[in-house]
Design a protein around this motif. Structure first.
Motif, PDB file in Angstrom:
ATOM      1  N   TYR A  21       0.818  -1.216   0.000  1.00  0.00           N
ATOM      2  CA  TYR A  21       0.000   0.000   0.000  1.00  0.00           C
ATOM      3  C   TYR A  21       0.850   1.264   0.000  1.00  0.00           C
ATOM      4  N   LEU A  22       1.941   1.256   0.750  1.00  0.00           N
ATOM      5  CA  LEU A  22       2.792   2.445   0.873  1.00  0.00           C
ATOM      6  C   LEU A  22       4.022   2.325  -0.009  1.00  0.00           C
ATOM      7  N   SER A  23       4.301   3.364  -0.773  1.00  0.00           N
ATOM      8  CA  SER A  23       5.514   3.416  -1.584  1.00  0.00           C
ATOM      9  C   SER A  23       6.727   3.556  -0.670  1.00  0.00           C
ATOM     10  N   ALA A  24       7.920   3.323  -1.225  1.00  0.00           N
ATOM     11  CA  ALA A  24       9.143   3.470  -0.430  1.00  0.00           C
ATOM     12  C   ALA A  24       9.292   4.885   0.128  1.00  0.00           C
ATOM     13  N   PRO A  25       9.053   5.949  -0.667  1.00  0.00           N
ATOM     14  CA  PRO A  25       9.146   7.297  -0.088  1.00  0.00           C
ATOM     15  C   PRO A  25       8.114   7.535   1.016  1.00  0.00           C
ATOM     16  N   ALA A  26       6.904   6.980   0.859  1.00  0.00           N
ATOM     17  CA  ALA A  26       5.875   7.144   1.893  1.00  0.00           C
ATOM     18  C   ALA A  26       6.284   6.442   3.181  1.00  0.00           C
ATOM     19  N   ALA A  28       9.391   5.906   4.195  1.00  0.00           N
ATOM     20  CA  ALA A  28      10.461   6.693   4.797  1.00  0.00           C
ATOM     21  C   ALA A  28       9.903   7.930   5.495  1.00  0.00           C
ATOM     22  N   GLY A  29       8.882   8.555   4.887  1.00  0.00           N
ATOM     23  CA  GLY A  29       8.261   9.715   5.504  1.00  0.00           C
ATOM     24  C   GLY A  29       7.570   9.376   6.807  1.00  0.00           C
ATOM     25  N   LEU A  30       6.921   8.208   6.849  1.00  0.00           N
ATOM     26  CA  LEU A  30       6.270   7.775   8.080  1.00  0.00           C
ATOM     27  C   LEU A  30       7.302   7.584   9.194  1.00  0.00           C
ATOM     28  N   VAL A  31       8.393   6.914   8.859  1.00  0.00           N
ATOM     29  CA  VAL A  31       9.434   6.658   9.862  1.00  0.00           C
ATOM     30  C   VAL A  31       9.987   7.969  10.395  1.00  0.00           C
ATOM     31  N   GLU A  32      10.183   8.935   9.526  1.00  0.00           N
ATOM     32  CA  GLU A  32      10.698  10.230   9.959  1.00  0.00           C
ATOM     33  C   GLU A  32       9.730  10.891  10.942  1.00  0.00           C
ATOM     34  N   GLY A  33       8.429  10.833  10.644  1.00  0.00           N
ATOM     35  CA  GLY A  33       7.437  11.404  11.547  1.00  0.00           C
ATOM     36  C   GLY A  33       7.372  10.687  12.876  1.00  0.00           C
ATOM     37  N   LEU A  34       7.598   9.374  12.868  1.00  0.00           N
ATOM     38  CA  LEU A  34       7.541   8.593  14.096  1.00  0.00           C
ATOM     39  C   LEU A  34       8.746   8.856  15.005  1.00  0.00           C
ATOM     40  N   ARG A  35       9.854   9.300  14.407  1.00  0.00           N
ATOM     41  CA  ARG A  35      11.019   9.619  15.244  1.00  0.00           C
ATOM     42  C   ARG A  35      10.681  10.705  16.261  1.00  0.00           C
ATOM     43  N   GLY A  36       9.894  11.691  15.822  1.00  0.00           N
ATOM     44  CA  GLY A  36       9.494  12.756  16.738  1.00  0.00           C
ATOM     45  C   GLY A  36       8.585  12.247  17.842  1.00  0.00           C
ATOM     46  N   VAL A  37       7.694  11.301  17.502  1.00  0.00           N
ATOM     47  CA  VAL A  37       6.813  10.713  18.507  1.00  0.00           C
ATOM     48  C   VAL A  37       7.629   9.969  19.556  1.00  0.00           C
ATOM     49  N   ILE A  38       8.577   9.149  19.089  1.00  0.00           N
ATOM     50  CA  ILE A  38       9.364   8.321  20.005  1.00  0.00           C
ATOM     51  C   ILE A  38      10.307   9.173  20.848  1.00  0.00           C
ATOM     52  N   ALA A  39      10.756  10.306  20.295  1.00  0.00           N
ATOM     53  CA  ALA A  39      11.613  11.203  21.079  1.00  0.00           C
ATOM     54  C   ALA A  39      10.849  11.794  22.258  1.00  0.00           C
ATOM     55  N   ARG A  40       9.558  12.083  22.057  1.00  0.00           N
ATOM     56  CA  ARG A  40       8.753  12.675  23.130  1.00  0.00           C
ATOM     57  C   ARG A  40       8.183  11.622  24.068  1.00  0.00           C
ATOM     58  N   ALA A  41       7.886  10.450  23.533  1.00  0.00           N
ATOM     59  CA  ALA A  41       7.317   9.354  24.334  1.00  0.00           C
ATOM     60  C   ALA A  41       8.136   8.100  24.043  1.00  0.00           C
ATOM     61  N   PRO A  42       9.281   7.922  24.704  1.00  0.00           N
ATOM     62  CA  PRO A  42      10.216   6.842  24.361  1.00  0.00           C
ATOM     63  C   PRO A  42       9.601   5.448  24.466  1.00  0.00           C
ATOM     64  N   LEU A  43      10.133   4.554  23.649  1.00  0.00           N
ATOM     65  CA  LEU A  43       9.738   3.150  23.705  1.00  0.00           C
ATOM     66  C   LEU A  43      10.017   2.580  25.092  1.00  0.00           C
ATOM     67  N   PHE A  44       9.132   1.700  25.554  1.00  0.00           N
ATOM     68  CA  PHE A  44       9.320   1.051  26.852  1.00  0.00           C
ATOM     69  C   PHE A  44       8.915  -0.412  26.736  1.00  0.00           C
ATOM     70  N   SER A  45       9.290  -1.190  27.720  1.00  0.00           N
ATOM     71  CA  SER A  45       9.003  -2.629  27.721  1.00  0.00           C
ATOM     72  C   SER A  45       7.902  -2.930  28.730  1.00  0.00           C
ATOM     73  N   PRO A  46       6.686  -3.201  28.275  1.00  0.00           N
ATOM     74  CA  PRO A  46       5.587  -3.483  29.198  1.00  0.00           C
ATOM     75  C   PRO A  46       5.632  -4.901  29.745  1.00  0.00           C
ATOM     76  N   GLU A  47       4.854  -5.134  30.788  1.00  0.00           N
ATOM     77  CA  GLU A  47       4.694  -6.469  31.353  1.00  0.00           C
ATOM     78  C   GLU A  47       3.293  -6.978  31.053  1.00  0.00           C
ATOM     79  N   THR A  48       3.135  -8.297  30.989  1.00  0.00           N
ATOM     80  CA  THR A  48       1.801  -8.872  30.914  1.00  0.00           C
ATOM     81  C   THR A  48       1.163  -8.789  32.305  1.00  0.00           C
ATOM     82  N   ARG A  49      -0.102  -9.123  32.381  1.00  0.00           N
ATOM     83  CA  ARG A  49      -0.776  -9.094  33.684  1.00  0.00           C
ATOM     84  C   ARG A  49      -0.222 -10.148  34.632  1.00  0.00           C
TER      85      ARG A  49
END
Length: 206
Positions: A21-26, A28-49
């Motif tokens: 569905y997404l072209s290679a440039p699309a 790459a653009g998504l990944v670039e936008g997600l970098r800003g999200v992850i910078a503000r809300a860093p990845l973390f490792s959750p636990e199961t219940r």
């Protein structure tokens, strides 16, 4: 990106899979936008219940973020650090609107990072208030083996390799179908600098 209205998706047990569905440039653009999200809300490792650490790392964007710990599975309005979740990038929202045809925007974009032997067991997305809204999933990076089961737990399953740029829509009778990722194929994509697979899951929560 192509027009999902005119291109016919692969359908497996009612689940719609838009291959490429997404072209290679699309992508790459998504990944670039997600970098800003992850910078503000860093990845973390959750636990199961049950207190077992998940093999994926995650974060979210939107009004809510999906969360898991010994208290159970749920949505929270803030990242574990206490900050609000960043807004969902416009390029991600564009995919949701295009493949669903809905004006209503999702409340949550869950971002899962799979590396090495990370996987996600068969599960249902059922922490939302209204199951009439679809769930949309976007694959970026390494291939992932997507297993599709049944609404009821158990029975035969089918598997499809999802590649970078594929988009999945689970709605209607398939909204509560059990699904999961058995494994990824490391090195199958060069999209992510450090390798691995990013999966974006868009959901209406309220």
């Amino acid at each position: 990106m192509y027009d999902a209205v005119t291109d016919v998706p692969l359908t497996v047990r009612g689940v719609l899979i838009y291959k490429g569905y997404l072209s290679a440039p699309a992508q790459a653009g998504l990944v670039e936008g997600l970098r800003g999200v992850i910078a503000r809300a860093p990845l973390f490792s959750p636990e199961t219940r049950w207190g077992k650490p998940m093999s994926v790392r995650m974060t979210s964007a939107g009004t809510y973020g999906w969360y898991s710990d010994r208290k159970g599975y749920r949505y929270e309005r803030r990242h574990p650090s206490g900050v609000d979740w960043p807004p969902i990038p416009g390029s991600v929202l564009d995919i949701w609107h295009a493949v669903t045809g809905l004006e209503r925007a999702p409340d949550c974009c869950l971002i899962n990072l799979y590396r090495d032997k990370a996987r996600m067991g068969l599960h249902q997305d059922r922490d939302e208030a209204d199951f009439s809204w679809p769930v949309v999933s976007v694959s970026l990076g390494d291939d992932g083996l997507f297993r599709i089961g049944n609404v009821e737990r158990g029975g035969k399953t089918e598997s499809v390799w999802l590649s970078s740029g594929d988009v999945v829509v689970m709605g209607g009778a398939a909204r509560l179908t059990h699904h999961g990722i058995d494994r990824i194929r490391p090195g199958s994509s060069t999209l992510l600098k450090d390798g691995g697979r990013l999966n974006l899951t868009l959901r209406v929560v309220d």
